[in-house]
Each structure stands twice: as C-alpha cells, then as structure tokens.
Design a protein around this motif. Structure first.
Motif, mmCIF file in Angstrom:
data_model
loop_
_atom_site.group_PDB
_atom_site.id
_atom_site.type_symbol
_atom_site.label_atom_id
_atom_site.label_comp_id
_atom_site.label_asym_id
_atom_site.label_seq_id
_atom_site.Cartn_x
_atom_site.Cartn_y
_atom_site.Cartn_z
ATOM 1 N N ARG A 1 0.878 -1.165 0.000
ATOM 2 C CA ARG A 1 0.000 0.000 0.000
ATOM 3 C C ARG A 1 0.916 1.215 0.000
ATOM 4 N NH1 ARG A 1 -5.147 -0.079 1.256
ATOM 5 N NH2 ARG A 1 -6.158 -2.007 1.825
ATOM 6 N N ASP B 1 0.754 5.732 -0.778
ATOM 7 C CA ASP B 1 -0.006 6.921 -1.139
ATOM 8 C C ASP B 1 0.964 8.092 -1.165
ATOM 9 O OD1 ASP B 1 -1.974 8.717 -1.734
ATOM 10 O OD2 ASP B 1 -3.075 8.476 0.144
ATOM 11 N N THR B 2 1.387 8.460 -2.376
ATOM 12 C CA THR B 2 2.297 9.589 -2.555
ATOM 13 C C THR B 2 1.591 10.629 -3.421
ATOM 14 O OG1 THR B 2 3.333 8.821 -4.608
ATOM 15 C CG2 THR B 2 4.235 7.955 -2.531
ATOM 16 N N GLU B 3 2.263 11.719 -3.703
ATOM 17 C CA GLU B 3 1.681 12.749 -4.568
ATOM 18 C C GLU B 3 1.389 12.220 -5.961
ATOM 19 O OE1 GLU B 3 3.382 16.652 -5.059
ATOM 20 O OE2 GLU B 3 3.869 16.711 -2.920
ATOM 21 N N THR C 1 -0.882 6.129 -5.973
ATOM 22 C CA THR C 1 -1.608 5.477 -4.890
ATOM 23 C C THR C 1 -1.813 4.026 -5.281
ATOM 24 O OG1 THR C 1 -2.747 7.529 -4.310
ATOM 25 C CG2 THR C 1 -3.710 5.477 -3.495
ATOM 26 N N HIS D 1 -4.763 1.005 -6.646
ATOM 27 C CA HIS D 1 -5.401 2.112 -7.366
ATOM 28 C C HIS D 1 -6.672 2.495 -6.607
ATOM 29 C CE1 HIS D 1 -7.597 4.331 -10.395
ATOM 30 N NE2 HIS D 1 -6.460 4.477 -11.048
ATOM 31 N N PRO D 2 -6.860 3.779 -6.314
ATOM 32 C CA PRO D 2 -7.935 4.183 -5.406
ATOM 33 C C PRO D 2 -9.366 3.896 -5.881
ATOM 34 C CG PRO D 2 -6.876 6.099 -6.393
ATOM 35 C CD PRO D 2 -6.053 4.906 -6.773
#
Length: 169
Positions: free
Chosen positions: A105, A107-109, A112, A115-116
């Motif tokens: 898992r 979550d960066t700029e 993600t 995939h969200p």
C-alpha cells in the motif's frame, strides 16, 4: 522480482493496435521481465460519457523496477502512443494505470496503490479476475473478483486472450 498488475485502456484510433503497442512497449521496457495479458473487454465510458467505448485489458508484470519507476515507464508509453491529458476521463489513445504492486500500500503525490478507484470499476475488476482470480485486496484479503462492481455488468468480452492478439498464443 516484483509483481505488479496494470490496467490498460483506449478509446481513440485503432483501439486494438493501441493495446497491442502498449503491451509491446511494456514488454520491451528495461526492468520488465514478463507481461501476461488478459482478454480484451469493451465498456462504455465512465465519467464523461459522450465519447467512444473503451477497450480494456489487465496485465501482470514481473519487474525489477520500483513502483515509481514502473509509473514512469507507464507514462512514457502513454506519451509515445500520443496521449494528451486535457479532459479528466476524456478520450485517450492509451491509459496505463498501476493497480497493484506486490501486496504493498502506498499513497504519494504521484501514485496510490492499490489504485484508489479500482474496486468501483467493473472494466478493471473483470479483466483482473480473469488474469488472476485469487488476487486479493492488500490488508483485507478480500478477492477482487468478489467485489460488488465485478458483478455490475456492462463489460463485454471483445477478444479472448487465446486468439493471439497480444503476441501470446
């Protein structure tokens, strides 16, 4: 070696040729050891609905690349195939999304994983379930094939993987 699952979609020009070229470029990328591709599925567009239907596939890659490096490869392939980002959910020659990377898992700029929105999209879940029926959501262990969106319909088999369209017969 890392295992990643990608989604590739297209709705402009010669859609099947766009998919085949994207897969060829992915297979030729440094750090990608193999790429196995699902059948091709056709779906109506999501979000911006006044555009052509999409062709979609799922791809499993074995790679020595990090998730960030794999994202860079995907973006280069999109550019090489003429993708221009002007309208969100708009028409495109190629859209390559990283769905999963190992069981990680992040979550960066820029990225993600998972995939969200993949769990909401039948056009992602159905090809993924064909390719890897037992792949599970990291953390919960819930198989993606059992998520409600996978049963929604609207995804039509366009060409089976065993027809050789993807260079693998």
């Amino acid at each position: 070696m890392n295992t990643a699952y990608l989604s590739i979609g297209t709705n402009m020009g010669d859609r099947e040729a766009n998919l085949a070229r994207a897969v060829d470029l992915l297979r030729a990328a440094d750090g990608v050891g193999s790429a196995v591709v699902s059948s091709i599925y056709e779906t109506a567009p999501v979000g911006l609905t006044e555009q052509a239907d999409f062709l979609n596939v799922a791809v499993r890659v074995e790679t020595s690349l990090s998730a960030g490096e794999l994202l860079e490869v995907c973006q280069r392939i999109e550019q090489e195939l003429g993708r221009v980002r002007t309208v969100r959910w708009g028409p495109r020659t190629a859209d390559l999304d990283i769905l999963l990377y190992n069981e990680e898992r992040m979550d960066t700029e820029t990225l993600t994983i998972p995939h969200p929105r993949m769990h909401e999209r039948a056009f992602v879940l159905i090809p993924l379930a064909e390719l890897a029926p037992d792949v599970q959501e990291p953390g919960s262990g819930r198989p993606y094939r059992e998520m409600p969106a996978a049963a929604e319909g609207g995804v039509r088999l366009w060409k089976a993987a065993d027809t050789g369209w993807n260079g693998k017969e």
